[in-house]
Design a protein around this motif. Structure first.
Motif, PDB file in Angstrom:
ATOM      1  N   UNK A   1       0.799  -1.274  -0.021  1.00  7.10           N
ATOM      2  CA  UNK A   1       0.171  -0.065   0.158  1.00  7.10           C
ATOM      3  C   UNK A   1       0.813   1.231   0.033  1.00  7.10           C
ATOM      4  N   UNK A   2       0.530   2.213  -0.625  1.00 10.75           N
ATOM      5  CA  UNK A   2       1.263   3.593  -0.850  1.00 10.75           C
ATOM      6  C   UNK A   2       2.140   3.571  -1.851  1.00 10.75           C
ATOM      7  N   UNK A   3       2.665   2.199  -2.626  1.00  9.53           N
ATOM      8  CA  UNK A   3       3.529   2.414  -3.491  1.00  9.53           C
ATOM      9  C   UNK A   3       2.994   2.916  -4.861  1.00  9.53           C
ATOM     10  N   UNK A   4       3.705   3.421  -5.762  1.00  7.61           N
ATOM     11  CA  UNK A   4       3.403   3.256  -7.273  1.00  7.61           C
ATOM     12  C   UNK A   4       4.180   2.372  -7.860  1.00  7.61           C
ATOM     13  N   UNK A   5       3.408   1.942  -8.760  1.00  5.49           N
ATOM     14  CA  UNK A   5       3.996   0.481  -9.746  1.00  5.49           C
ATOM     15  C   UNK A   5       3.678   0.858 -11.036  1.00  5.49           C
ATOM     16  N   UNK A   6       4.691   0.415 -11.993  1.00  4.41           N
ATOM     17  CA  UNK A   6       4.615   0.582 -13.329  1.00  4.41           C
ATOM     18  C   UNK A   6       3.669  -0.837 -13.737  1.00  4.41           C
ATOM     19  N   UNK A   7       2.523  -0.577 -14.528  1.00 10.87           N
ATOM     20  CA  UNK A   7       1.778  -1.584 -14.797  1.00 10.87           C
ATOM     21  C   UNK A   7       2.228  -1.898 -16.407  1.00 10.87           C
TER      22      UNK A   7
ATOM     23  N   UNK B   1      -0.801  -2.500 -19.161  1.00 11.27           N
ATOM     24  CA  UNK B   1      -1.634  -1.416 -19.238  1.00 11.27           C
ATOM     25  C   UNK B   1      -0.737  -0.080 -19.523  1.00 11.27           C
ATOM     26  N   UNK B   2       0.550  -0.482 -19.811  1.00 13.21           N
ATOM     27  CA  UNK B   2       1.610   0.800 -19.800  1.00 13.21           C
ATOM     28  C   UNK B   2       1.358   1.973 -19.004  1.00 13.21           C
ATOM     29  N   UNK B   3       0.946   2.016 -17.801  1.00 10.09           N
ATOM     30  CA  UNK B   3       0.629   3.116 -17.116  1.00 10.09           C
ATOM     31  C   UNK B   3       1.286   2.857 -15.553  1.00 10.09           C
TER      32      UNK B   3
END
Lengths: 157, 183
Positions: A89-95, A98-100
């Motif tokens: 939780x709280x992390x940003x992750x590159x998907x 979906x390339x976002x």
């Protein structure tokens, strides 16, 4: 004679209930075995490998990035999935699907299989609520040649 | 000697059977908060001494993960795994519904998900806040109020207001209308 049979069978029943309940508590709260199926965790876990999982780290919120966990599938409520926790939780992750960049909201984790080309995971259905996690895989028991603690995959984390 | 037998008996029989019974068959839980008013906790937030309701949670009926619209269920909160919520199922997977307070006015529930709401819309943290939730989060059906004794009753299944569910014919109709507009 009949009395004796009844006494015997009720004794057996008593023990069956007792050991059944003991087994339930062990498998639900301590540790259990899982037979894995599907290609999504290759090369760490192959189909029909048997792993040992424990419930304590999940119950006490000790799950960390990189742990392999068993969770209930968010899309198929009766099935279980085995994936690696990639973000908390709280992390940003590159998907990469979906390339976002996705944000993992409070109370959620981001799960991905090690086999990035053949895995249905958070890249498809998004972050998964932590409450769906069931146990952490920590030891492989079968095949014997590959027995041992679960390791990190070779690529960087 | 006698004490040892009691301790061993408790540890190896009473504790595991009780836990297994609660896990498999069901248990009683206290309802906190006002999200299911007026059905549950109707007197909370009035001048009277607040007395919480206790409900019977049936776990046996959830092993097959079959749910109906209108059933009251207990679920783990998607935002806080330690927190349990009690809500009513409004829509199941495949349904298209109108939402009263979500970011989009219509939502199609994906496969394996459902839409839950509290009866008291204004005081409820529900799918209008966190969106459709996986059915796997639901862990029991609330069947009765068991305490206080004068409030003992069976909890009814209140089918969702049909106005909120958009049927496939309506979807088709809207699509046709748009097509004719374009023509």
């Amino acid at each position: 004679m009949i009395k004796k049979i009844i006494a015997r069978s009720s004794g057996v029943l008593f023990y069956m209930v007792q050991y059944g309940c003991l087994a339930h508590c062990t498998f639900e709260y301590l540790a259990d075995f899982c037979v894995c199926s599907g290609p999504s965790m290759q090369p760490t876990i192959y189909s029909s490998d048997i792993v040992l999982t424990e419930h304590i780290s999940v119950n006490y919120k000790r799950v960390q990035k990189g742990d392999i966990v068993i969770a209930r599938s968010p899309t198929k409520p009766l099935e279980f999935i085995c994936k690696r926790v990639v973000a908390m939780e709280g992390d940003h992750i590159f998907n990469s699907n979906a390339q976002n960049i996705k944000f993992v909201p409070r109370g959620h984790v981001w799960l991905e299989g090690d086999n990035k080309h053949n895995s249905t995971d958070s890249r498809i259905y998004g972050p998964v609520p932590y409450a769906l996690l069931r146990s952490r895989v920590f030891f492989k028991v079968w095949p014997l040649s590959d027995m041992g603690k679960m390791k990190m995959p070779k690529e960087e984390w | 000697m006698k004490w040892r037998r009691i301790v061993v008996g408790t540890v190896t029989f009473i504790v595991p059977t009780t836990i297994a019974f609660f896990d498999i068959v069901g248990y009683v839980a206290k309802v906190e908060g006002a999200s299911m008013q007026p059905l549950l906790n109707p007197e909370l937030s009035t001048d009277k001494k607040p007395e919480s309701d206790f409900v019977l949670l049936n776990r046996w009926k959830t092993h097959g993960m079959q749910f109906k619209r209108g059933e009251i269920v207990s679920l783990s909160s998607p935002t806080d795994p330690d927190h349990k919520l009690i809500k009513r199922i409004i829509a199941l997977d495949g349904d298209l519904i109108k939402t009263p307070g979500y970011k989009s006015p219509h939502v199609r529930i994906p496969e394996g998900y459902c839409w839950v709401e509290g009866d008291h819309q204004k005081l409820s943290m529900d799918s209008n806040y966190f969106g459709p939730i996986p059915k796997a989060l639901l862990h029991a059906k609330a069947s009765h109020i068991v305490w206080p004794p004068n409030r003992w009753r069976k909890l009814d299944v209140n089918p969702t207001d049909p106005d909120r569910l958009i049927s496939e014919e309506q979807v088709e109709a809207i699509r046709d209308m748009r097509l004719t507009e374009i023509d």
